[in-house]
Design an enzyme around this catalytic site. Structure first.
Site, PDB file in Angstrom:
ATOM      1  N   ALA A 140       4.010   3.819   1.287  1.00  0.00           N
ATOM      2  CA  ALA A 140       4.635   4.199   2.567  1.00  0.00           C
ATOM      3  C   ALA A 140       5.707   3.168   2.901  1.00  0.00           C
ATOM      4  CB  ALA A 140       3.589   4.317   3.674  1.00  0.00           C
TER       5      ALA A 140
ATOM      6  N   SER B 146       4.070   0.925   8.371  1.00  0.00           N
ATOM      7  CA  SER B 146       3.792   2.263   7.826  1.00  0.00           C
ATOM      8  C   SER B 146       3.018   3.104   8.838  1.00  0.00           C
ATOM      9  CB  SER B 146       2.973   2.147   6.535  1.00  0.00           C
ATOM     10  OG  SER B 146       3.642   1.324   5.608  1.00  0.00           O
TER      11      SER B 146
ATOM     12  N   GLN C  24       5.837 -11.523   7.347  1.00  0.00           N
ATOM     13  CA  GLN C  24       5.351 -12.267   8.513  1.00  0.00           C
ATOM     14  C   GLN C  24       4.698 -11.312   9.514  1.00  0.00           C
ATOM     15  OE1 GLN C  24       4.981 -15.308   9.332  1.00  0.00           O
ATOM     16  NE2 GLN C  24       4.638 -15.086  11.529  1.00  0.00           N
TER      17      GLN C  24
ATOM     18  N   GLY D 131      10.867  -3.030   5.877  1.00  0.00           N
ATOM     19  CA  GLY D 131      10.176  -4.315   5.768  1.00  0.00           C
ATOM     20  C   GLY D 131       9.797  -4.613   4.321  1.00  0.00           C
ATOM     21  N   HIS D 132       9.171  -3.633   3.660  1.00  0.00           N
ATOM     22  CA  HIS D 132       8.826  -3.809   2.239  1.00  0.00           C
ATOM     23  C   HIS D 132      10.078  -4.015   1.394  1.00  0.00           C
ATOM     24  CE1 HIS D 132       5.497  -1.009   3.669  1.00  0.00           C
ATOM     25  NE2 HIS D 132       4.796  -2.016   3.176  1.00  0.00           N
TER      26      HIS D 132
ATOM     27  N   MET E 153       0.851  -1.194   0.000  1.00  0.00           N
ATOM     28  CA  MET E 153       0.000   0.000   0.000  1.00  0.00           C
ATOM     29  C   MET E 153       0.888   1.247   0.000  1.00  0.00           C
ATOM     30  SD  MET E 153      -3.454  -0.927   2.041  1.00  0.00           S
ATOM     31  CE  MET E 153      -2.874  -0.506   3.673  1.00  0.00           C
TER      32      MET E 153
ATOM     33  N   VAL F 283      10.832  -7.434  10.014  1.00  0.00           N
ATOM     34  CA  VAL F 283      11.985  -6.546  10.192  1.00  0.00           C
ATOM     35  C   VAL F 283      11.665  -5.604  11.355  1.00  0.00           C
ATOM     36  CG1 VAL F 283      13.455  -4.802   9.112  1.00  0.00           C
ATOM     37  CG2 VAL F 283      12.502  -6.671   7.732  1.00  0.00           C
TER      38      VAL F 283
END
Lengths: 284, 284
Positions: A32, A186, A148, A36-37, A30, A176
């Site tokens: 932001a 986010s 996760q 992690g992304h 989504m 993360v």
């Protein structure tokens, strides 16, 4: 960096790459974007020839009183970060492109979507499964990557992909965390400095559970009580849920066997945060 | 003729043919093949290089008191007929292969599945859309063929394919009728000779409506009344529904404009038959 806004343009890009025999990785987001992304994207680049990310704040997965309107949006910043993480193309459709006039089709994974976030956010997973199925159909990836951090979402999507005979493999990548343990999200940017500090209670309570299990405590109820006791120490934290289920089936378990998911949702001020840990019973 | 019973075997066959650049046509059926199905298959052979048919009596689309158990099954006879119609491969999975232990995912097209057969057979379309989505994911056809006989089903599936961004084009093929007008259906074999004769009332009532419209009658209610009057002449016929909706949106219409679907469901003895006609308003 290619940025595609229409379904036909995205499909054509995929078709062209398929024709060249390219293996395609896909990271739906989504926006932001945080570390992690980016970890998902780098993993995709490691496994595949071409990585496509989607950036789409999906209205269908937000409840009427949730943060759809104020959810952070920064296409420019996001696409720079994604490019540095190895992403080759971004799919950034409008809501009208994804849900045109007369749209009527929804997919639902029954049972496992009714607990945890499914019970505090009714309709949420129906929105997630529907948009992810559409995205998987558009991008036709070999592998799709999910964090996760959204443990239930990842399991639900794995179930959906298997049930609907999709060709895409659903890959689940570890959480993360910041150095102090806060899981990246986010929504962390909604937190005031004081709330940011208070938010550490989530990870602290997960660690308490992990230590208990390492010490031989396998009783779900006892572990849950200990987690609640830690969460209660933080006056800014308001519990939504703290539950333990078998992993990956999400079935009830009184006594830990094999693996269990301990999942939390906690409100810190107005911000709802989730976190989780997989508790493993020692085989020794 | 290849007959595949497992999903991986079917997917491999599709992959091999895709690699050769073959255009794939697909005809999903529940078996008990008649000239209506064979017309779909021949159309597929005309349009595509390879035609795959599925034969699967899908338990999920039958209600608890419907004819799942006694639905006619004849794989041997069906595969001979299909081969003669140009089918290259048959997918014939077990229910367990399609719905393994823990299966939980269902797709639903909202709104247009709640009327006509959706209201007399609750859950029916959820079963149809779910199985067809699975089959389309397994077979990945360029074109999938459905009969106009199941008009609502064909429109629902077209909506689903569009909404979920599937690559398959949904082709709707006209109704095939016996010489005396009875629409072909696998369920016609349930009819006694007397019931077979009585079943002609469906087509007769559709023809009455068509004549009225040709004569300038565009009032939905008046047309429907005339249809009911014809159906009432047959003592063995028990009405389930006779409705007129806009085609293809299935929205309500008081006065015919453009195209309308007149759809019937009528019980003849224990056998429930459906039939329909598209009424077109003259543009002169």
């Amino acid at each position: 960096m290619h940025i595609m806004e229409s379904v036909p343009a995205m499909k054509q890009y995929v078709k062209d790459n398929r024709r060249l025999g390219k293996k395609i990785g896909f990271v739906p987001t989504m926006g932001a974007l945080h570390e992690g992304h980016l970890t998902l994207m780098r993993q995709g680049k490691k496994d595949c020839d071409v990585v496509i990310a989607s950036i789409f704040v999906n209205p269908v997965q937000f409840g009427p009183n949730e943060d759809f309107d104020r959810y952070p949006r920064d296409l420019q910043g996001d696409s720079e970060k994604a490019a540095r993480a190895g992403v080759d193309a971004i799919f950034h459709p409008s809501a009208r492109e994804m849900y045109p006039e007369g749209y009527a089709t929804y997919v639902n994974v029954e049972g496992m979507t009714e607990k945890l976030c499914g019970s505090s956010r009714p309709g949420h997973f129906r929105g997630v499964t529907t948009v992810v199925l559409k995205l998987l159909n558009i991008v036709q990836p070999d592998k799709a990557y999910f964090g996760q951090k959204d443990a239930q979402q990842a399991l639900v999507l794995k179930r959906m992909a298997q049930d609907l005979n999709l060709n895409a493999a659903i890959e689940i990548v570890p959480i993360v965390r910041e150095n102090d343990g806060l899981a990246l999200s986010s929504r962390n940017m909604y937190l005031s400095p004081q709330e940011r500090q208070a938010a550490l209670i989530l990870y602290r309570s997960l660690c308490r559970a992990e230590k208990l299990v390492a010490g031989g405590e396998y009783d779900s109820k006892a572990i849950r009580e200990a987690v609640l006791a830690v969460l209660e120490q933080e006056p800014l934290a308001e519990l939504d849920y703290a539950e333990i289920y078998h992993y990956p089936s999400l079935q009830d378990m009184e006594r830990l066997e094999d693996k269990a998911l301990l999942a939390l949702a906690v409100r810190i001020g107005k911000t709802r945060l989730i976190d989780n840990i997989i508790l493993e019973v020692s085989q020794c």
